[in-house]
Design an enzyme around this catalytic site. Sequence first.
Site, PDB file in Angstrom:
ATOM      1  CB  VAL A  87      -0.964  -0.109   1.304  1.00 50.50           C
ATOM      2  CG1 VAL A  87      -1.568   1.361   1.425  1.00 50.50           C
ATOM      3  CG2 VAL A  87      -2.133  -1.150   1.112  1.00 50.50           C
ATOM      4  CD  GLU A 178       9.237 -15.248  23.917  1.00 43.37           C
ATOM      5  OE1 GLU A 178       8.098 -15.512  24.409  1.00 43.37           O
ATOM      6  OE2 GLU A 178       9.196 -14.974  22.674  1.00 43.37           O
ATOM      7  CD  GLN A 323      -5.711 -12.917  24.120  1.00 45.52           C
ATOM      8  OE1 GLN A 323      -6.694 -12.396  23.857  1.00 45.52           O
ATOM      9  NE2 GLN A 323      -5.323 -14.377  24.108  1.00 45.52           N
TER      10      GLN A 323
END
Lengths: 429, 429
Positions: A87, A178, A323
């Site tokens: 875009v 992580e 979430q």
Amino acid sequence: MTGWHQDTNESAPRVVVIGAGFGGLSVVRVLRGENVRITLIDRNNHHLFQPLLYQVATAGLSPTDIACPIRNILRRQANTDVLMAEVDGVDWVNRYVFLKKDRIPYDFLVIATGSHYNYFAHPEWESIAPGLKTISDATTIRRNILFSLEKAEMESDPEIRRALMTFVIVGAGPTGVEMAGAIAELAHRTLLLDFRHIDPKSVRILLIEAGERILSSFPVNLSESASKTLCKLGVEVLTHAAVSNLSPGIVEIGERSISCGTVIWAAGITGGSAGRWLQSETDRLGRVVVKHDLSVEGRPGVYVIGDTAHFEQNGKTLPGVAQVAIQQGHYVARHIRGEVTNNPVKDPFHYTDKGNLATVGRSFAIADFGKYRSSGFLTWILWWMIHIWYLIDFQSRILVMVQWAWAYFTFKRGARLITFADCEGEKDL
Amino acid sequence: MTGWHQDTNESAPRVVVIGAGFGGLSVVRVLRGENVRITLIDRNNHHLFQPLLYQVATAGLSPTDIACPIRNILRRQANTDVLMAEVDGVDWVNRYVFLKKDRIPYDFLVIATGSHYNYFAHPEWESIAPGLKTISDATTIRRNILFSLEKAEMESDPEIRRALMTFVIVGAGPTGVEMAGAIAELAHRTLLLDFRHIDPKSVRILLIEAGERILSSFPVNLSESASKTLCKLGVEVLTHAAVSNLSPGIVEIGERSISCGTVIWAAGITGGSAGRWLQSETDRLGRVVVKHDLSVEGRPGVYVIGDTAHFEQNGKTLPGVAQVAIQQGHYVARHIRGEVTNNPVKDPFHYTDKGNLATVGRSFAIADFGKYRSSGFLTWILWWMIHIWYLIDFQSRILVMVQWAWAYFTFKRGARLITFADCEGEKDL
């Protein structure tokens, strides 16, 4: 408009969704079967399960395990077109989305383009310290990590060898933590027998955080236990340490300078181009400020969701997690349906926090469910189950489970590929 | 020599092996436990199971499924060093192998560098029509195939759309036939519901062969039944068709010109740089002519094996298949052991043909075991079992089995990723 167009159901309202991440895909799926014509635009042909991208960067999973073709996900949703395109901008007066060679009209526009890393006004750092947002980023980082050790194996100068065996991760949010844990395991366990001239055990992993503690979105006690686990894995955690300069092979933190082979960026994020497209208000991270129904002031028919949006609830800005994007996607889809059916949704968007998880290495995770908090091996099992569950398709679930079980019991990591793009030319071997 | 060196067992003879394909790896593995110091050099960090590479190019498998880190394969073989490096040349008088920044001394040298595609004195065709030899080649071809269809979906000009939906494969040996069958299935079955503006069923796949029939290394009746199966899958087979010119988007065959989005090269091969390094006799395909014990005339201590070697048996040159490379690797390892232990091997190398297999699409294969020949579904099951069996590590076997079973029953192909290298810049979206 020019060439490309939808040719069915000409009278239905047109919904254009930019971005096929967690947010964009939620919008489209909830609108399945509705009397709308949806166009989903993404620059990639795949939806990416970003929470496991660090596993690709550290050779635990392969890119295809956590990516699924968007067309495949939506192949039975007849009211939806998928466009692989970049875009260029939005004409919010006449309601068009501009592509490179085309423009797409909309009645409703949902911008869910996600975020990318913020190099604090140092764009030149990006090539030195890649972030972790796309499959290419992950394979680039994987290549850097593995290739550093290959070079160290061949290096006779102990200074250079030591630098090549030093990995620096900037930013100790969930991704940084992580990454650090996974690199520690890769070097200190998986590669233990693989080299003859270097000892992978002596690989240094530094996790650098400008703030006062790691995983600052978690309660203090959980962040402390994560820190202890990192220590046990052999990661050096440096807090109150802001990067003052980056140059190839050198990280500067105030007066201190660290020579290293690989730097990985996991610090601040920015909201991308949406604010520029809409010429609307953004926060200091470039995220578009949205109203209580996730629409944008003075930009009729436009919604912004997920990492691209700035939404405040109870005085706090919602975090950039899956979430939030998913719940916002569902809300916007309902909101659009309400507008289309003349049955408008009146309630504002409200985020329900289902809890927060982060993992450190191969058998430890922390979880914060408000009242209930936990850490350790069982929490890691929970983390594992939730991630398998949310993987979008069934085949990926089996593949990821097989690889994780394999890696868990053998310490092997199958995806240790160094691949070079054809265009790279100089490989420096 | 400079920096890098082996520091154990200084008196043992030095064996340098270039290339960690089927041939090179066989040599190294057979010499496990022998009193030699082995250095295995490869430009990549992984061994590649090339017979399944076409599956990566057609999105059926992911790169990591068929590639295994060389260090991992040899991690328990103490007499072996692995070097990820590019070889620049060989000093066969003083017995050195030259790397970019180093040189490695040898007592015995085994060159097993494989072959690459031969563009018949048209090197400029390589960028237009990539061949299929490496992981990068496979992901490039996968990207070309998938991206052509994405562009076709957005194209309004029927001429251009038709061209974008035309795929040409040059060369109908096993690789070309396997590619053609797999692309036909991908387009005509897997992607059936994925697009809204094009009909994947109308994708044209042309398999072009200069010779008089496809799979010319097989008996005529098997090659005919393979041809029929290709036809059923919707592949147009053109024999007696030599490519006279290639330019972007256009394949010329004599007077005829075919507009197409993707061209894949699977025609002749060439033996690579070994002949130049050794300044020794080569055949017209650039393969080094070797003696009956696979050594090279006038180049003491040097052996050449696999696709890089020209070896005649019963008046025929041995084909460039994994079986030949593996058997030659075993022979050379025994030969070197004989030299080292003063117990020289006297017998010349003899190739035992265990049979020849090729697959067409998802449930048909042909097999030629000399007296016994077969084709059809059961042969395909055999092909399937042999390929799973020979995959080098256990995890890959499970992963490949899961994906094949999945693809077999659902027609889905999970590895449909279009990924871009960072350096590519212009994506033309």
